[in-house]
Design a protein around this motif. Sequence first.
Motif, PDB file in Angstrom:
ATOM      1  N   LYS A 152       0.824  -1.211   0.000  1.00  0.00           N
ATOM      2  CA  LYS A 152       0.000   0.000   0.000  1.00  0.00           C
ATOM      3  C   LYS A 152       0.860   1.264   0.000  1.00  0.00           C
ATOM      4  O   LYS A 152       0.452   2.307  -0.518  1.00  0.00           O
ATOM      5  CB  LYS A 152      -0.929   0.002   1.214  1.00  0.00           C
ATOM      6  CG  LYS A 152      -2.113  -0.952   1.092  1.00  0.00           C
ATOM      7  CD  LYS A 152      -2.989  -0.895   2.336  1.00  0.00           C
ATOM      8  CE  LYS A 152      -4.175  -1.849   2.222  1.00  0.00           C
ATOM      9  NZ  LYS A 152      -4.995  -1.842   3.461  1.00  0.00           N
ATOM     10  N   SER A 153       2.052   1.145   0.583  1.00  0.00           N
ATOM     11  CA  SER A 153       2.944   2.309   0.653  1.00  0.00           C
ATOM     12  C   SER A 153       4.092   2.211  -0.347  1.00  0.00           C
ATOM     13  O   SER A 153       5.053   2.965  -0.273  1.00  0.00           O
ATOM     14  CB  SER A 153       3.514   2.438   2.078  1.00  0.00           C
ATOM     15  OG  SER A 153       4.205   1.261   2.445  1.00  0.00           O
ATOM     16  N   GLY A 154       4.003   1.296  -1.292  1.00  0.00           N
ATOM     17  CA  GLY A 154       5.069   1.105  -2.280  1.00  0.00           C
ATOM     18  C   GLY A 154       5.575  -0.319  -2.231  1.00  0.00           C
ATOM     19  O   GLY A 154       5.297  -1.055  -1.285  1.00  0.00           O
ATOM     20  N   ASN A 155       6.378  -0.703  -3.232  1.00  0.00           N
ATOM     21  CA  ASN A 155       6.801  -2.090  -3.323  1.00  0.00           C
ATOM     22  C   ASN A 155       8.296  -2.286  -3.087  1.00  0.00           C
ATOM     23  O   ASN A 155       8.813  -3.368  -3.293  1.00  0.00           O
ATOM     24  CB  ASN A 155       6.421  -2.672  -4.699  1.00  0.00           C
ATOM     25  CG  ASN A 155       6.439  -4.191  -4.702  1.00  0.00           C
ATOM     26  OD1 ASN A 155       6.116  -4.819  -3.694  1.00  0.00           O
ATOM     27  ND2 ASN A 155       6.818  -4.788  -5.823  1.00  0.00           N
ATOM     28  N   HIS A 156       8.991  -1.220  -2.662  1.00  0.00           N
ATOM     29  CA  HIS A 156      10.412  -1.343  -2.331  1.00  0.00           C
ATOM     30  C   HIS A 156      10.621  -0.965  -0.871  1.00  0.00           C
ATOM     31  O   HIS A 156      10.168   0.094  -0.419  1.00  0.00           O
ATOM     32  CB  HIS A 156      11.264  -0.436  -3.224  1.00  0.00           C
ATOM     33  CG  HIS A 156      11.485  -1.008  -4.594  1.00  0.00           C
ATOM     34  ND1 HIS A 156      10.530  -0.945  -5.574  1.00  0.00           N
ATOM     35  CD2 HIS A 156      12.553  -1.656  -5.137  1.00  0.00           C
ATOM     36  CE1 HIS A 156      10.991  -1.524  -6.671  1.00  0.00           C
ATOM     37  NE2 HIS A 156      12.205  -1.965  -6.437  1.00  0.00           N
ATOM     38  N   PHE A 157      11.309  -1.830  -0.155  1.00  0.00           N
ATOM     39  CA  PHE A 157      11.535  -1.618   1.270  1.00  0.00           C
ATOM     40  C   PHE A 157      13.030  -1.736   1.553  1.00  0.00           C
ATOM     41  O   PHE A 157      13.704  -2.629   1.030  1.00  0.00           O
ATOM     42  CB  PHE A 157      10.777  -2.654   2.092  1.00  0.00           C
ATOM     43  CG  PHE A 157       9.291  -2.640   1.881  1.00  0.00           C
ATOM     44  CD1 PHE A 157       8.463  -1.907   2.710  1.00  0.00           C
ATOM     45  CD2 PHE A 157       8.728  -3.344   0.821  1.00  0.00           C
ATOM     46  CE1 PHE A 157       7.090  -1.881   2.505  1.00  0.00           C
ATOM     47  CE2 PHE A 157       7.360  -3.324   0.611  1.00  0.00           C
ATOM     48  CZ  PHE A 157       6.542  -2.589   1.448  1.00  0.00           C
ATOM     49  N   PHE A 158      13.530  -0.830   2.380  1.00  0.00           N
ATOM     50  CA  PHE A 158      14.910  -0.890   2.823  1.00  0.00           C
ATOM     51  C   PHE A 158      14.880  -1.217   4.314  1.00  0.00           C
ATOM     52  O   PHE A 158      14.469  -0.396   5.133  1.00  0.00           O
ATOM     53  CB  PHE A 158      15.634   0.429   2.553  1.00  0.00           C
ATOM     54  CG  PHE A 158      15.834   0.686   1.087  1.00  0.00           C
ATOM     55  CD1 PHE A 158      16.977   0.233   0.441  1.00  0.00           C
ATOM     56  CD2 PHE A 158      14.869   1.355   0.340  1.00  0.00           C
ATOM     57  CE1 PHE A 158      17.162   0.453  -0.911  1.00  0.00           C
ATOM     58  CE2 PHE A 158      15.045   1.578  -1.014  1.00  0.00           C
ATOM     59  CZ  PHE A 158      16.193   1.120  -1.639  1.00  0.00           C
ATOM     60  N   VAL A 159      15.302  -2.427   4.631  1.00  0.00           N
ATOM     61  CA  VAL A 159      15.177  -2.946   5.984  1.00  0.00           C
ATOM     62  C   VAL A 159      16.566  -3.088   6.602  1.00  0.00           C
ATOM     63  O   VAL A 159      17.466  -3.703   6.014  1.00  0.00           O
ATOM     64  CB  VAL A 159      14.458  -4.319   5.974  1.00  0.00           C
ATOM     65  CG1 VAL A 159      14.220  -4.795   7.410  1.00  0.00           C
ATOM     66  CG2 VAL A 159      13.139  -4.232   5.213  1.00  0.00           C
ATOM     67  N   LYS A 160      16.749  -2.529   7.777  1.00  0.00           N
ATOM     68  CA  LYS A 160      18.032  -2.639   8.469  1.00  0.00           C
ATOM     69  C   LYS A 160      18.312  -4.107   8.787  1.00  0.00           C
ATOM     70  O   LYS A 160      17.442  -4.850   9.236  1.00  0.00           O
ATOM     71  CB  LYS A 160      18.019  -1.819   9.754  1.00  0.00           C
ATOM     72  CG  LYS A 160      17.975  -0.316   9.530  1.00  0.00           C
ATOM     73  CD  LYS A 160      17.961   0.439  10.848  1.00  0.00           C
ATOM     74  CE  LYS A 160      17.909   1.939  10.619  1.00  0.00           C
ATOM     75  NZ  LYS A 160      17.850   2.685  11.905  1.00  0.00           N
ATOM     76  N   THR A 161      19.549  -4.506   8.540  1.00  0.00           N
ATOM     77  CA  THR A 161      19.946  -5.901   8.747  1.00  0.00           C
ATOM     78  C   THR A 161      21.315  -5.948   9.403  1.00  0.00           C
ATOM     79  O   THR A 161      22.262  -5.316   8.928  1.00  0.00           O
ATOM     80  CB  THR A 161      19.998  -6.643   7.398  1.00  0.00           C
ATOM     81  OG1 THR A 161      18.712  -6.569   6.764  1.00  0.00           O
ATOM     82  CG2 THR A 161      20.372  -8.100   7.598  1.00  0.00           C
ATOM     83  N   ASP A 162      21.412  -6.665  10.509  1.00  0.00           N
ATOM     84  CA  ASP A 162      22.689  -6.856  11.193  1.00  0.00           C
ATOM     85  C   ASP A 162      23.412  -8.061  10.597  1.00  0.00           C
ATOM     86  O   ASP A 162      22.802  -9.124  10.402  1.00  0.00           O
ATOM     87  CB  ASP A 162      22.470  -7.097  12.689  1.00  0.00           C
ATOM     88  CG  ASP A 162      22.086  -5.823  13.429  1.00  0.00           C
ATOM     89  OD1 ASP A 162      22.420  -4.732  12.939  1.00  0.00           O
ATOM     90  OD2 ASP A 162      21.444  -5.933  14.492  1.00  0.00           O
ATOM     91  N   LEU A 163      24.693  -7.893  10.305  1.00  0.00           N
ATOM     92  CA  LEU A 163      25.538  -8.982   9.831  1.00  0.00           C
ATOM     93  C   LEU A 163      26.506  -9.384  10.944  1.00  0.00           C
ATOM     94  O   LEU A 163      27.056  -8.524  11.630  1.00  0.00           O
ATOM     95  CB  LEU A 163      26.348  -8.558   8.604  1.00  0.00           C
ATOM     96  CG  LEU A 163      25.585  -7.977   7.412  1.00  0.00           C
ATOM     97  CD1 LEU A 163      26.561  -7.659   6.282  1.00  0.00           C
ATOM     98  CD2 LEU A 163      24.488  -8.918   6.940  1.00  0.00           C
ATOM     99  N   PHE A 164      26.700 -10.676  11.112  1.00  0.00           N
ATOM    100  CA  PHE A 164      27.618 -11.202  12.114  1.00  0.00           C
ATOM    101  C   PHE A 164      28.561 -12.177  11.411  1.00  0.00           C
ATOM    102  O   PHE A 164      28.098 -13.126  10.774  1.00  0.00           O
ATOM    103  CB  PHE A 164      26.859 -11.957  13.211  1.00  0.00           C
ATOM    104  CG  PHE A 164      25.707 -11.197  13.814  1.00  0.00           C
ATOM    105  CD1 PHE A 164      25.856 -10.501  15.000  1.00  0.00           C
ATOM    106  CD2 PHE A 164      24.458 -11.199  13.193  1.00  0.00           C
ATOM    107  CE1 PHE A 164      24.781  -9.807  15.559  1.00  0.00           C
ATOM    108  CE2 PHE A 164      23.384 -10.520  13.746  1.00  0.00           C
ATOM    109  CZ  PHE A 164      23.547  -9.817  14.925  1.00  0.00           C
TER     110      PHE A 164
END
Length: 213
Positions: free
Chosen positions: A194-206
Amino acid sequence: ILKRVLSDSSAFSNGLDIGCGTGYSARALATYSRNVLGIDPSQSMLNRATVHPKIKYVKASGEEIPLPDHSVDIVTLAGSLFYMNVDRVGSEIKRVCRKGALVIPYDFKILLDDVLESLSVSQKENELEYDHHLNFSGQEGFEEILVKQEQINLELLGDQLAHVLLSEPHLYEKFCDKYSTEKPFKRLVESLVKSGNHFFVKTDLFYSKYQLV
């Protein structure tokens, strides 16, 4: 993650991916290794693994690796160490690896709180008991080269993000309740886009890197 740990020129003869699941991490290792053995205790996961000319898949545990002594040049463990006895896996890795072999445990955590808040779904911290930081630091025979945690922004489409959300069993139940259905995927995608089809999600790498001495 392996691109952060290994140089583009890195090349190995025999690689081992412990807890390979459906083969994504084994295929990542195949970029750097001529031969890869991917092992996992779940036959149903292995049945879904993509065939690859460099990779052999075998049902086995990291605590009982079906390889001869001193036969491996590099070992990866992608999000699998939590499910094993670290000491027993460490002993098996030392048995099957040659001196100087590299061992790379790595993992990631997609931070979903902002997305869940936008969907009016709550997640309590005590619902998440998984430890992303597990590694071999302090174990005899493992020389520590690198231990790092960093954060990136992961770009996902709506359907990809829905798959990520529903991969967590406790969240799957919450979305079933939210949409009053046992198959919430379609409704969840509709809510997300509903708010668009691209999301930038914070991701932690270990990730960690060790050399066997």
